[in-house]
Design a protein around this motif. Structure first.
Motif, short mmCIF file in Angstrom:
data_model
loop_
_atom_site.label_atom_id
_atom_site.label_comp_id
_atom_site.label_asym_id
_atom_site.label_seq_id
_atom_site.Cartn_x
_atom_site.Cartn_y
_atom_site.Cartn_z
N HIS A 1 29.36 -26.15 0.38
CA HIS A 1 30.75 -25.72 0.19
C HIS A 1 31.08 -25.43 -1.27
CE1 HIS A 1 31.96 -26.34 4.31
NE2 HIS A 1 31.51 -27.56 4.29
N HIS A 2 30.08 -25.06 -2.08
CA HIS A 2 30.32 -24.71 -3.48
C HIS A 2 29.68 -23.36 -3.77
CE1 HIS A 2 31.35 -28.92 -3.83
NE2 HIS A 2 31.77 -28.71 -5.07
N ALA A 3 30.34 -22.58 -4.60
CA ALA A 3 29.76 -21.33 -5.07
C ALA A 3 28.77 -21.65 -6.18
CB ALA A 3 30.86 -20.41 -5.59
N TYR A 4 27.81 -20.76 -6.41
CA TYR A 4 26.81 -21.00 -7.45
C TYR A 4 26.40 -19.68 -8.08
CZ TYR A 4 23.38 -19.32 -4.10
OH TYR A 4 22.69 -18.54 -3.23
N TRP A 5 26.00 -19.77 -9.36
CA TRP A 5 25.55 -18.60 -10.12
C TRP A 5 24.05 -18.44 -9.96
CZ3 TRP A 5 28.72 -15.11 -12.21
CH2 TRP A 5 30.02 -15.48 -12.46
N TYR A 6 23.60 -17.21 -9.80
CA TYR A 6 22.18 -16.90 -9.74
C TYR A 6 21.99 -15.49 -10.28
CZ TYR A 6 17.49 -16.09 -7.89
OH TYR A 6 16.16 -15.79 -7.75
N GLU A 7 21.24 -15.36 -11.37
CA GLU A 7 20.95 -14.09 -12.02
C GLU A 7 22.21 -13.29 -12.33
OE1 GLU A 7 18.08 -12.06 -9.60
OE2 GLU A 7 16.45 -13.39 -10.26
N GLY A 8 23.22 -13.96 -12.88
CA GLY A 8 24.45 -13.28 -13.29
C GLY A 8 25.39 -12.93 -12.16
N LYS A 9 25.14 -13.43 -10.96
CA LYS A 9 25.99 -13.14 -9.81
C LYS A 9 26.45 -14.45 -9.20
CE LYS A 9 23.35 -9.00 -8.93
NZ LYS A 9 22.26 -8.44 -8.18
N LEU A 10 27.68 -14.46 -8.70
CA LEU A 10 28.25 -15.64 -8.07
C LEU A 10 28.13 -15.47 -6.56
CD1 LEU A 10 29.82 -18.30 -8.67
CD2 LEU A 10 31.90 -16.99 -8.25
N TYR A 11 27.50 -16.44 -5.90
CA TYR A 11 27.30 -16.40 -4.45
C TYR A 11 28.08 -17.51 -3.77
CZ TYR A 11 23.37 -13.25 -5.26
OH TYR A 11 22.60 -12.20 -5.62
N TYR A 12 28.61 -17.21 -2.59
CA TYR A 12 29.29 -18.21 -1.77
C TYR A 12 29.11 -17.83 -0.32
CZ TYR A 12 32.84 -21.31 0.10
OH TYR A 12 33.49 -22.29 0.82
N ARG A 13 28.63 -18.75 0.49
CA ARG A 13 28.40 -18.58 1.92
C ARG A 13 27.51 -17.38 2.23
NH1 ARG A 13 33.74 -19.27 5.37
NH2 ARG A 13 32.14 -19.40 6.97
N GLY A 14 26.45 -17.21 1.42
CA GLY A 14 25.47 -16.16 1.67
C GLY A 14 25.91 -14.77 1.27
N LYS A 15 27.02 -14.66 0.53
CA LYS A 15 27.50 -13.34 0.09
C LYS A 15 27.73 -13.36 -1.41
CE LYS A 15 29.90 -12.77 4.42
NZ LYS A 15 31.12 -13.17 5.05
N MET A 16 27.52 -12.21 -2.06
CA MET A 16 27.82 -12.09 -3.47
C MET A 16 29.32 -11.93 -3.63
SD MET A 16 26.39 -9.46 -6.32
CE MET A 16 27.39 -8.13 -5.72
N VAL A 17 29.93 -12.78 -4.44
CA VAL A 17 31.37 -12.76 -4.59
C VAL A 17 31.78 -12.08 -5.89
CG1 VAL A 17 33.42 -14.24 -4.74
CG2 VAL A 17 31.52 -14.91 -3.30
N LEU A 18 31.01 -12.32 -6.97
CA LEU A 18 31.37 -11.81 -8.28
C LEU A 18 30.11 -11.47 -9.05
CD1 LEU A 18 34.04 -11.69 -10.09
CD2 LEU A 18 33.22 -13.81 -11.06
N GLN A 19 30.21 -10.43 -9.88
CA GLN A 19 29.06 -10.05 -10.69
C GLN A 19 29.52 -9.97 -12.15
OE1 GLN A 19 27.16 -6.47 -9.47
NE2 GLN A 19 25.47 -6.72 -10.89
N LYS A 20 28.75 -10.59 -13.04
CA LYS A 20 29.08 -10.56 -14.47
C LYS A 20 28.68 -9.21 -15.05
CE LYS A 20 29.77 -14.88 -16.40
NZ LYS A 20 30.84 -15.02 -17.29
N ASP A 21 29.47 -8.72 -16.03
CA ASP A 21 29.13 -7.46 -16.70
C ASP A 21 27.91 -7.66 -17.59
OD1 ASP A 21 31.29 -6.32 -15.49
OD2 ASP A 21 32.64 -6.70 -17.16
N ASN A 22 27.88 -8.80 -18.30
CA ASN A 22 26.78 -9.09 -19.22
C ASN A 22 26.08 -10.37 -18.75
OD1 ASN A 22 25.04 -9.30 -21.31
ND2 ASN A 22 26.58 -9.51 -22.91
N PRO A 23 24.96 -10.27 -18.01
CA PRO A 23 24.30 -11.47 -17.46
C PRO A 23 23.67 -12.36 -18.53
CG PRO A 23 23.07 -9.51 -16.88
CD PRO A 23 24.31 -9.05 -17.58
N SER A 24 23.54 -11.89 -19.79
CA SER A 24 22.94 -12.73 -20.82
C SER A 24 23.86 -13.86 -21.25
CB SER A 24 22.57 -11.88 -22.04
OG SER A 24 23.74 -11.32 -22.60
N ILE A 25 25.16 -13.80 -20.91
CA ILE A 25 26.12 -14.85 -21.26
C ILE A 25 25.83 -16.12 -20.48
CG2 ILE A 25 28.54 -15.52 -21.19
CD1 ILE A 25 29.24 -12.59 -21.65
N MET A 26 25.47 -16.00 -19.22
CA MET A 26 25.22 -17.19 -18.37
C MET A 26 23.95 -17.86 -18.77
SD MET A 26 27.51 -18.23 -16.46
CE MET A 26 26.90 -19.44 -15.36
#
Length: 65
Positions: free
Chosen positions: A40-65
């Motif tokens: 029940h938590h979202a998580y970051w992976y390769e500059g993208k935020l995933y929740y429940r098996g779907k990509m929810v948000l994408q960072k413009d600059n993945p080097s920040i994470m």
């Protein structure tokens, strides 16, 4: 404030405390990225935020994470 009439024995005290313990966090594996994360938590992976098996948000600059 209420006070007990008699002292509780060590065995009774320990029986009560037997259920109070640290539990390891519930981890699940994402079907999309195969990463383990908290349930029940979202998580970051390769500059993208995933929740429940779907990509929810994408960072413009993945080097920040």
């Amino acid at each position: 404030m209420a006070h007990p009439k008699r002292r509780q024995s060590k065995s009774r005290r320990n029986k009560r405390r037997a259920h109070i313990k640290i539990q390891e966090p519930l981890l699940v594996q994402c079907p999309l990225t195969h990463q383990k994360h908290l349930y029940h938590h979202a998580y970051w992976y390769e500059g993208k935020l995933y929740y429940r098996g779907k990509m929810v948000l994408q960072k413009d600059n993945p080097s920040i994470m």
